[in-house]
Design a protein around this motif. Sequence first.
Motif, PDB file in Angstrom:
ATOM      1  N   GLU A   1      49.560  36.196  49.924  1.00 43.01           N
ATOM      2  CA  GLU A   1      49.702  37.415  49.139  1.00 43.01           C
ATOM      3  C   GLU A   1      48.474  37.777  48.316  1.00 43.01           C
ATOM      4  OE1 GLU A   1      52.190  34.107  47.116  1.00 43.01           O
ATOM      5  OE2 GLU A   1      51.820  34.846  49.155  1.00 43.01           O
ATOM      6  N   HIS A   2      47.758  36.788  47.785  1.00 42.15           N
ATOM      7  CA  HIS A   2      46.584  37.118  46.968  1.00 42.15           C
ATOM      8  C   HIS A   2      45.415  37.565  47.842  1.00 42.15           C
ATOM      9  CE1 HIS A   2      48.352  34.092  43.826  1.00 42.15           C
ATOM     10  NE2 HIS A   2      49.089  35.181  43.980  1.00 42.15           N
ATOM     11  N   VAL A   3      45.274  36.971  48.999  1.00 41.77           N
ATOM     12  CA  VAL A   3      44.257  37.427  49.956  1.00 41.77           C
ATOM     13  C   VAL A   3      44.532  38.873  50.365  1.00 41.77           C
ATOM     14  CG1 VAL A   3      43.353  37.110  52.295  1.00 41.77           C
ATOM     15  CG2 VAL A   3      43.754  35.116  50.831  1.00 41.77           C
ATOM     16  N   LEU A   4      45.791  39.160  50.684  1.00 38.74           N
ATOM     17  CA  LEU A   4      46.151  40.510  51.122  1.00 38.74           C
ATOM     18  C   LEU A   4      46.023  41.522  49.987  1.00 38.74           C
ATOM     19  CD1 LEU A   4      49.212  39.808  53.444  1.00 38.74           C
ATOM     20  CD2 LEU A   4      46.793  40.018  54.036  1.00 38.74           C
ATOM     21  N   ALA A   5      46.368  41.111  48.767  1.00 42.33           N
ATOM     22  CA  ALA A   5      46.205  42.012  47.623  1.00 42.33           C
ATOM     23  C   ALA A   5      44.746  42.367  47.426  1.00 42.33           C
ATOM     24  CB  ALA A   5      46.776  41.365  46.363  1.00 42.33           C
ATOM     25  N   ALA A   6      43.855  41.380  47.593  1.00 44.19           N
ATOM     26  CA  ALA A   6      42.426  41.645  47.444  1.00 44.19           C
ATOM     27  C   ALA A   6      41.954  42.661  48.481  1.00 44.19           C
ATOM     28  CB  ALA A   6      41.640  40.341  47.581  1.00 44.19           C
ATOM     29  N   LEU A   7      42.342  42.487  49.730  1.00 45.57           N
ATOM     30  CA  LEU A   7      41.918  43.393  50.796  1.00 45.57           C
ATOM     31  C   LEU A   7      42.478  44.794  50.587  1.00 45.57           C
ATOM     32  CD1 LEU A   7      42.349  40.855  53.690  1.00 45.57           C
ATOM     33  CD2 LEU A   7      40.183  41.982  53.122  1.00 45.57           C
ATOM     34  N   TYR A   8      43.773  44.880  50.274  1.00 45.08           N
ATOM     35  CA  TYR A   8      44.387  46.184  50.039  1.00 45.08           C
ATOM     36  C   TYR A   8      43.791  46.824  48.788  1.00 45.08           C
ATOM     37  CZ  TYR A   8      48.068  49.747  49.971  1.00 45.08           C
ATOM     38  OH  TYR A   8      48.748  50.939  49.999  1.00 45.08           O
ATOM     39  N   GLY A   9      43.618  46.021  47.752  1.00 43.89           N
ATOM     40  CA  GLY A   9      43.161  46.556  46.477  1.00 43.89           C
ATOM     41  C   GLY A   9      41.781  47.179  46.525  1.00 43.89           C
ATOM     42  N   VAL A  10      40.865  46.587  47.305  1.00 40.24           N
ATOM     43  CA  VAL A  10      39.514  47.139  47.387  1.00 40.24           C
ATOM     44  C   VAL A  10      39.357  48.128  48.538  1.00 40.24           C
ATOM     45  CG1 VAL A  10      38.541  45.083  46.320  1.00 40.24           C
ATOM     46  CG2 VAL A  10      38.564  45.261  48.816  1.00 40.24           C
TER      47      VAL A  10
ATOM     48  N   ALA B   1      46.761  25.849  57.026  1.00 38.83           N
ATOM     49  CA  ALA B   1      47.836  26.838  56.952  1.00 38.83           C
ATOM     50  C   ALA B   1      47.885  27.552  55.609  1.00 38.83           C
ATOM     51  CB  ALA B   1      49.179  26.167  57.224  1.00 38.83           C
ATOM     52  N   GLU B   2      47.646  26.806  54.519  1.00 39.42           N
ATOM     53  CA  GLU B   2      47.830  27.388  53.187  1.00 39.42           C
ATOM     54  C   GLU B   2      46.532  27.920  52.617  1.00 39.42           C
ATOM     55  OE1 GLU B   2      49.580  26.240  48.754  1.00 39.42           O
ATOM     56  OE2 GLU B   2      49.420  24.692  50.300  1.00 39.42           O
ATOM     57  N   MET B   3      46.581  29.128  52.044  1.00 40.88           N
ATOM     58  CA  MET B   3      45.409  29.730  51.429  1.00 40.88           C
ATOM     59  C   MET B   3      45.070  29.031  50.115  1.00 40.88           C
ATOM     60  SD  MET B   3      44.753  31.919  53.713  1.00 40.88           S
ATOM     61  CE  MET B   3      45.606  30.798  54.846  1.00 40.88           C
ATOM     62  N   PRO B   4      43.809  29.031  49.706  1.00 39.49           N
ATOM     63  CA  PRO B   4      43.447  28.360  48.459  1.00 39.49           C
ATOM     64  C   PRO B   4      44.045  29.053  47.236  1.00 39.49           C
ATOM     65  CG  PRO B   4      41.577  29.595  49.333  1.00 39.49           C
ATOM     66  CD  PRO B   4      42.644  29.620  50.378  1.00 39.49           C
ATOM     67  N   GLY B   5      44.488  28.243  46.270  1.00 38.03           N
ATOM     68  CA  GLY B   5      45.049  28.805  45.053  1.00 38.03           C
ATOM     69  C   GLY B   5      43.993  29.366  44.122  1.00 38.03           C
ATOM     70  N   CYS B   6      42.768  28.800  44.189  1.00 44.51           N
ATOM     71  CA  CYS B   6      41.668  29.201  43.294  1.00 44.51           C
ATOM     72  C   CYS B   6      42.158  29.122  41.844  1.00 44.51           C
ATOM     73  CB  CYS B   6      41.153  30.580  43.687  1.00 44.51           C
ATOM     74  SG  CYS B   6      40.543  30.666  45.389  1.00 44.51           S
ATOM     75  N   ASP B   7      42.015  30.203  41.077  1.00 50.51           N
ATOM     76  CA  ASP B   7      42.497  30.156  39.686  1.00 50.51           C
ATOM     77  C   ASP B   7      43.870  30.810  39.540  1.00 50.51           C
ATOM     78  OD1 ASP B   7      41.930  32.849  39.908  1.00 50.51           O
ATOM     79  OD2 ASP B   7      40.833  32.975  38.007  1.00 50.51           O
ATOM     80  N   GLY B   8      44.532  31.061  40.674  1.00 53.31           N
ATOM     81  CA  GLY B   8      45.851  31.677  40.624  1.00 53.31           C
ATOM     82  C   GLY B   8      45.844  33.183  40.707  1.00 53.31           C
ATOM     83  N   SER B   9      44.662  33.763  40.837  1.00 56.67           N
ATOM     84  CA  SER B   9      44.545  35.216  40.923  1.00 56.67           C
ATOM     85  C   SER B   9      43.837  35.590  42.220  1.00 56.67           C
ATOM     86  CB  SER B   9      43.764  35.759  39.721  1.00 56.67           C
ATOM     87  OG  SER B   9      42.374  35.511  39.861  1.00 56.67           O
ATOM     88  N   ALA B  10      43.470  36.878  42.336  1.00 55.43           N
ATOM     89  CA  ALA B  10      42.728  37.351  43.514  1.00 55.43           C
ATOM     90  C   ALA B  10      41.240  37.488  43.236  1.00 55.43           C
ATOM     91  CB  ALA B  10      43.294  38.696  43.966  1.00 55.43           C
ATOM     92  N   THR B  11      40.776  37.015  42.074  1.00 55.20           N
ATOM     93  CA  THR B  11      39.395  37.257  41.645  1.00 55.20           C
ATOM     94  C   THR B  11      38.364  36.734  42.627  1.00 55.20           C
ATOM     95  OG1 THR B  11      40.073  37.195  39.330  1.00 55.20           O
ATOM     96  CG2 THR B  11      37.749  36.883  39.786  1.00 55.20           C
ATOM     97  N   GLU B  12      38.514  35.487  43.080  1.00 57.84           N
ATOM     98  CA  GLU B  12      37.497  34.913  43.969  1.00 57.84           C
ATOM     99  C   GLU B  12      37.454  35.638  45.310  1.00 57.84           C
ATOM    100  OE1 GLU B  12      36.707  30.769  44.354  1.00 57.84           O
ATOM    101  OE2 GLU B  12      37.785  30.290  42.498  1.00 57.84           O
TER     102      GLU B  12
END
Length: 290
Positions: A80-89, A101-112
């Motif tokens: 969901e955060h990867v997709l939010a980043a793509l849709y958002g920009v 299989a699992e996307m990185p959590g990073c800091d819990g947001s879509a910032t990275e």
Amino acid sequence: MISSRPQRTISRPVAVRGRGYWSGARVRVEFRPADPGTGLAFVRDDLPGKPRVQVDVATAKPASRRTVLAVGPAEVEMVEHVLAALYGVGVDNCEIGVDAAEMPGCDGSATEFVAALDRAGYTEQPAFTHPIYVDRPFRCGGGDQWIEMRPSIGGGLSIEYHLDYGSGSPIGTQWFVLNATPGTFRSELCAARTFVLKSEAEALRAQGLAGHVSPQELLIFDADGPIENELRWPDECVRHKVLDVLGDLALVGRPIAAHVVAFRSGHLLNGELASALSNAYCQERIRRSA
């Protein structure tokens, strides 16, 4: 009014590395340019034949606390955060190569993810988007947990979320509404982080999940507020819920002109709404072409 525009992809490949929240597995996510009209798709680079998992309501798989896509044995989760980043920009076509299989959590947001996409740059393509204009309500859920899509207020996509953890919770009741544009996404939404109550985090660890995740990698709330962390906004929790809604709506695969109102909705209901909208749009296309 949102209008058709040239489709966009990124100008060059760019990668993000990290660990999954649930599994702790290290993963590399590589965003790659993609041809016009191909949409968004994950590619499991680590599996034989490098199977492709298209981002679509048809590939969504029911799951708790996250969005999962699957085609046969090929699965990707926490997308969901990867997709939010793509849709958002505003990226319409992109291949996302992953080696777990699992996307990185990073800091819990879509910032990275947003920072990586910005480093790659953007390229307009010789094809146009086909937005969906919502002209009637769609609601999923009921009672004290629901999400509804209504005709657009200002001509674009806006998302309104009502979060209610009760008066005895450190999170409490929060409300936020966003007119979703690339500018407001970057300034008001993409940095909002994943959050859980301390009791929820302890329950996950008891199941053998997320044992490596520290309070610095997401927001963990005890009775006094975030543990060993500080909020980026007083209402960061509800902003993150709006981020999740945006990422889940990316399953539709097209820009959306609508006003979305959610009350205590999660990924399952968000996905149901995306599916209802996609199915209604497909039926409308069939009627118009008949």
